[in-house]
Design a protein around this motif. Structure first.
Motif, short mmCIF file in Angstrom:
data_model
loop_
_atom_site.label_atom_id
_atom_site.label_comp_id
_atom_site.label_asym_id
_atom_site.label_seq_id
_atom_site.Cartn_x
_atom_site.Cartn_y
_atom_site.Cartn_z
N GLY A 130 5.31 5.90 -2.81
CA GLY A 130 5.49 6.74 -2.01
C GLY A 130 7.27 6.52 -1.48
N SER A 131 7.40 7.29 -0.64
CA SER A 131 8.88 6.99 -0.01
C SER A 131 9.03 5.45 0.49
N ILE A 132 8.30 5.08 1.31
CA ILE A 132 8.08 3.60 1.77
C ILE A 132 8.05 2.77 0.86
N GLY A 133 7.04 3.10 -0.30
CA GLY A 133 6.62 1.92 -1.20
C GLY A 133 7.91 1.65 -1.87
N ALA A 145 4.37 0.98 8.40
CA ALA A 145 4.87 2.13 8.48
C ALA A 145 4.00 3.34 8.77
N ASN A 146 2.77 3.09 8.33
CA ASN A 146 1.64 4.34 8.19
C ASN A 146 1.49 4.54 9.69
N LYS A 147 1.81 5.30 10.40
CA LYS A 147 1.79 5.52 12.01
C LYS A 147 0.69 6.14 12.16
N LYS A 156 15.38 11.06 3.79
CA LYS A 156 14.53 11.49 2.56
C LYS A 156 13.40 10.87 2.62
N MET A 157 12.21 11.44 2.91
CA MET A 157 10.92 11.13 3.17
C MET A 157 9.85 11.95 2.40
N GLY A 158 8.49 11.40 2.56
CA GLY A 158 7.38 11.99 1.79
C GLY A 158 7.26 13.56 2.48
N SER A 180 2.03 -1.57 5.07
CA SER A 180 1.00 -0.26 5.15
C SER A 180 1.95 0.87 5.11
N GLY A 181 2.02 1.35 3.61
CA GLY A 181 2.89 2.37 3.45
C GLY A 181 2.33 3.51 3.04
N MET A 182 0.83 3.72 3.08
CA MET A 182 0.31 4.69 2.49
C MET A 182 0.46 6.12 3.63
N VAL A 183 0.18 7.05 3.39
CA VAL A 183 0.27 8.25 4.54
C VAL A 183 -1.21 8.72 4.92
N GLY A 184 -1.21 8.76 6.34
CA GLY A 184 -2.38 9.59 6.54
C GLY A 184 -3.53 8.45 7.18
N SER A 185 -4.42 9.06 7.47
CA SER A 185 -5.80 8.01 8.30
C SER A 185 -6.37 7.23 7.25
N VAL A 186 -6.17 7.73 6.05
CA VAL A 186 -6.70 7.06 4.81
C VAL A 186 -6.35 5.61 4.80
N GLY A 187 -5.10 5.43 5.30
CA GLY A 187 -4.88 3.86 5.41
C GLY A 187 -5.54 3.05 6.51
N LEU A 198 0.91 -1.15 -0.13
CA LEU A 198 0.01 -0.01 0.22
C LEU A 198 0.84 1.32 -0.22
N GLY A 199 0.57 2.24 -0.92
CA GLY A 199 1.49 3.30 -1.12
C GLY A 199 2.80 3.05 -1.93
N SER A 200 2.71 2.17 -2.84
CA SER A 200 3.95 1.71 -3.45
C SER A 200 4.71 2.87 -4.22
N ALA A 206 -0.65 -0.50 -4.54
CA ALA A 206 -1.64 0.52 -4.49
C ALA A 206 -1.10 1.90 -4.49
N ALA A 207 -1.83 2.86 -4.84
CA ALA A 207 -1.31 4.48 -4.84
C ALA A 207 -2.64 5.28 -4.95
N HIS A 208 -2.49 6.42 -4.99
CA HIS A 208 -3.51 7.49 -4.81
C HIS A 208 -3.83 7.75 -6.08
N ASN A 209 -2.63 8.41 -6.83
CA ASN A 209 -3.14 8.84 -8.25
C ASN A 209 -1.84 9.09 -9.21
N ASN A 210 -0.60 8.72 -8.60
CA ASN A 210 0.48 8.78 -9.40
C ASN A 210 0.68 7.47 -10.35
N VAL A 211 -0.12 7.58 -11.43
CA VAL A 211 -0.37 6.32 -12.24
C VAL A 211 0.86 6.15 -13.10
N1 LIG Z 1 9.33 8.02 4.46
C1 LIG Z 1 9.89 7.41 5.20
O1 LIG Z 1 11.02 7.21 5.45
C2 LIG Z 1 8.87 7.15 6.60
C3 LIG Z 1 9.52 6.40 7.95
C4 LIG Z 1 8.95 6.19 8.79
C5 LIG Z 1 7.46 5.94 8.49
N2 LIG Z 1 6.90 6.43 7.68
C6 LIG Z 1 5.51 6.61 7.54
O2 LIG Z 1 4.88 5.74 6.52
C7 LIG Z 1 3.72 6.45 5.72
C8 LIG Z 1 4.26 6.94 4.29
O3 LIG Z 1 5.11 7.89 4.23
P1 LIG Z 1 6.02 8.15 3.12
O4 LIG Z 1 7.19 9.19 3.49
O5 LIG Z 1 6.14 7.03 2.17
O6 LIG Z 1 4.71 9.21 2.24
P2 LIG Z 1 4.82 9.50 0.78
O7 LIG Z 1 6.03 9.67 0.10
O8 LIG Z 1 3.87 10.69 0.83
O9 LIG Z 1 3.93 8.36 0.01
C9 LIG Z 1 2.60 8.20 0.19
C10 LIG Z 1 2.15 6.88 -0.39
O10 LIG Z 1 0.65 6.92 -0.13
C11 LIG Z 1 -0.14 6.97 -1.53
N3 LIG Z 1 -1.59 7.27 -1.04
C12 LIG Z 1 -1.92 8.29 -0.36
N4 LIG Z 1 -3.21 8.39 -0.22
C13 LIG Z 1 -3.56 6.97 -0.81
C14 LIG Z 1 -4.97 6.67 -1.19
N5 LIG Z 1 -5.87 7.35 -0.70
N6 LIG Z 1 -5.08 5.51 -1.53
C15 LIG Z 1 -4.05 4.86 -1.87
N7 LIG Z 1 -2.68 5.36 -1.79
C16 LIG Z 1 -2.59 6.57 -1.31
C17 LIG Z 1 0.57 7.91 -2.11
O11 LIG Z 1 -0.02 7.58 -3.62
P3 LIG Z 1 0.36 8.80 -4.79
O12 LIG Z 1 2.08 8.81 -4.91
O13 LIG Z 1 -0.32 8.22 -5.81
O14 LIG Z 1 -0.07 10.02 -4.39
C18 LIG Z 1 2.13 7.17 -2.10
O15 LIG Z 1 2.20 6.22 -2.63
C19 LIG Z 1 3.56 7.67 6.63
O16 LIG Z 1 2.58 7.25 7.53
C20 LIG Z 1 4.92 8.02 7.31
O17 LIG Z 1 4.80 8.45 8.73
C21 LIG Z 1 7.79 6.88 6.55
#
Ligand SMILES: NC(=O)c1ccc[n+]([C@@H]2O[C@H](COP(=O)([O-])OP(=O)(O)OC[C@H]3O[C@@H](n4cnc5c(N)ncnc54)[C@H](OP(=O)(O)O)[C@@H]3O)[C@@H](O)[C@H]2O)c1
Length: 408
Positions: free
Chosen positions: A13-16, A124-126, A204-206, A100-107, A9-11, A36-41
């Motif tokens: 994004g940074s975690i994905g 990951a989706n804290k 390096k994070m989202g 579980s790598g989506m961001v926010g409560s939608v996950g 989930l959230g492939s 799974a992603a939101h809209n980055n097709v």
């Molecule tokens: N990044 C890190 O190093 C890190 C470390 C520890 C914990 N976390 C946690 O991991 C989670 C993800 O962080 P991130 O940094 O990877 O965020 P991010 O780079 O912003 O990526 C978010 C991902 O979630 C997807 N997404 C958002 N809304 C969605 C929806 N409604 N349906 C399906 N997919 C959806 C996005 O898709 P689109 O690309 O299509 O928008 C994207 O793939 C967060 O909760 C964060 O706190 C991250």
């Protein structure tokens, strides 16, 4: 070793992306059932081309249509949409582990569905644990789902505990880099630009987690996350600023022994740990050289400068849906900040006002659904919604100055 089948989930994004990077290093070890992603097709299409999942979920239906048009490989990948698609992607019988790598409560809904199905769930989706930690832990106990902490600090604690649960555990110490503004005087927080807030010194994070790290709300969310993952009250969870981000967290036992997990700040290490658990993957990444690092420093968090952390501790104490409300408020406020609609220094101010309003409303005999008790995922999301509405009402009412106005 048998192949493991995954839904990510959230492939995009940074975690994905880091997860897929690790997977690609071990051909034959993992198979992707769904991405799974939101809209980055565009990125999702590239990932499909490499990993050939049976299913791709694009939350946004209009974006899903675009994916169907550009999809390589003549429809071998089924494209699903919306929350139903996400739930289907995690629940399929062949899926062993869900990232579980989506961001926010939608996950929350898909993560919870994976737990109900008894999957291994790497979290990951804290925000999901902040909203509904107790429900998730209870559901896992009932279904037999294994929750694997992927957040680097929680993964560190998980490794330090080494399967011994909380036996002999006195407290845990979560480390925090302190973000990009740890050395900036608080009086200058109003000058901070979005680009400066997004530029984390060590990771390096989202965008959302980067802003949360800059305000240290991220550490507040992590304390709540730890409370549920490790079953500890907040007074047994300490936070220390550790600017080198080498010690990812520590545990202290009743005999005074302290065990820490160290490594370079690279999310692929905790990700690999979760992917292979209970095995280890031989990752070919730069290694920690302590002689090069030289010194490891630790300091207390200055409360006046990083009040978001302390607001999170306050709502954890309030219990029920208060953390979910704070989370919803924070997601909205960060989105407005990222949209250039708010000064950085207004983030804790608005959050403080939301918490004040929350405390007043919790004194009412019948507060809105989910705020006092969270008995279901729906109630957790109701509390999250209340927080969003409260934050937006405060922002709109007070007409906080826009960041662009400040720059001009
Ligand atoms: N990044 C890190 O190093 C890190 C470390 C520890 C914990 N976390 C946690 O991991 C989670 C993800 O962080 P991130 O940094 O990877 O965020 P991010 O780079 O912003 O990526 C978010 C991902 O979630 C997807 N997404 C958002 N809304 C969605 C929806 N409604 N349906 C399906 N997919 C959806 C996005 O898709 P689109 O690309 O299509 O928008 C994207 O793939 C967060 O909760 C964060 O706190 C991250």
């Amino acid at each position: 070793m048998s192949e493991k089948t995954l839904t990510v989930l959230g492939s995009t994004g940074s975690i994905g992306r880091n997860t897929l990077d690790v997977i690609q290093r071990f051909p034959g070890r993992f198979r992707i059932h769904a991405l799974a992603a939101h809209n980055n097709v565009e990125m999702l299409a590239d990932q499909i081309d490499v990993h050939h999942p049976a299913v791709a979920v694009v939350f946004d239906p209009e974006a899903a249509s675009r994916l169907r048009e550009i999809l390589p490989g003549n429809g071998a990948t089924a494209v699903l949409t919306g929350m139903e698609g996400l739930v289907e992607a995690v629940s399929a019988p062949e899926v062993d582990q869900v990232i579980s790598g989506m961001v926010g409560s939608v996950g929350l809904r898909p993560t919870y569905a994976a737990i109900e199905c008894g999957k291994q769930v790497a979290i990951a989706n804290k925000e999901t644990l902040v909203l509904a930690g107790q429900l998730m832990i209870e559901a896992a106990a009932e279904s037999g789902a294994r929750l694997l902490p992927m957040d680097s600090e929680h993964n560190a604690i998980f490794q330090c505990l080494n399967g011994n649960g909380s036996r002999g555990l006195e407290r845990i110490v979560l480390t925090a880099s302190g973000g990009p503004f740890r050395d900036l005087p608080f009086e200058r927080f109003g000058e901070i630009t979005r680009e400066q807030a997004l530029a984390h010194p060590n990771w390096k994070m989202g965008p959302k987690i980067s802003i949360d790290s800059a305000t240290m709300m991220n550490k507040g969310l992590e304390v709540i996350e730890a409370r549920w993952l490790f079953g500890l009250q907040a007074d047994r969870i300490q936070v220390l600023i550790h600017r080198q981000s080498i010690v990812h967290s520590m545990v202290e036992f009743v005999d005074g022994s302290v065990i820490a997990q160290l490594g370079l700040p690279d999310m692929r290490t905790p990700i690999a740990h979760c992917l292979a658990y209970p095995d280890r993957l031989p990752l070919d990444l730069p290694r920690l050289n302590l002689a090069e690092v030289g010194k490891l420093e630790f300091e207390e968090v200055p409360p006046d400068k990083f009040s978001c952390l302390f607001l999170a501790l306050e709502v954890l104490e309030l219990g029920g849906g208060a953390p979910a409300a704070l989370n919803g408020a924070n997601e909205e406020i960060v989105a407005v900040f990222l949209d250039d609609g708010l000064l950085f220094s207004a983030i804790p101010t608005v959050l403080g006002q939301v918490v004040k309003k929350l405390k007043e409303i919790l004194k009412q005999p019948e507060p809105p659904a989910g705020l006092r008790d969270v008995g279901s995922v729906k109630e957790a999301l109701d509390a999250d919604r209340w927080g969003r509405d409260a934050a937006l009402a405060i922002i709109n009412h007070a007409a906080y100055p826009h960041r662009s106005a400040n720059i001009a």
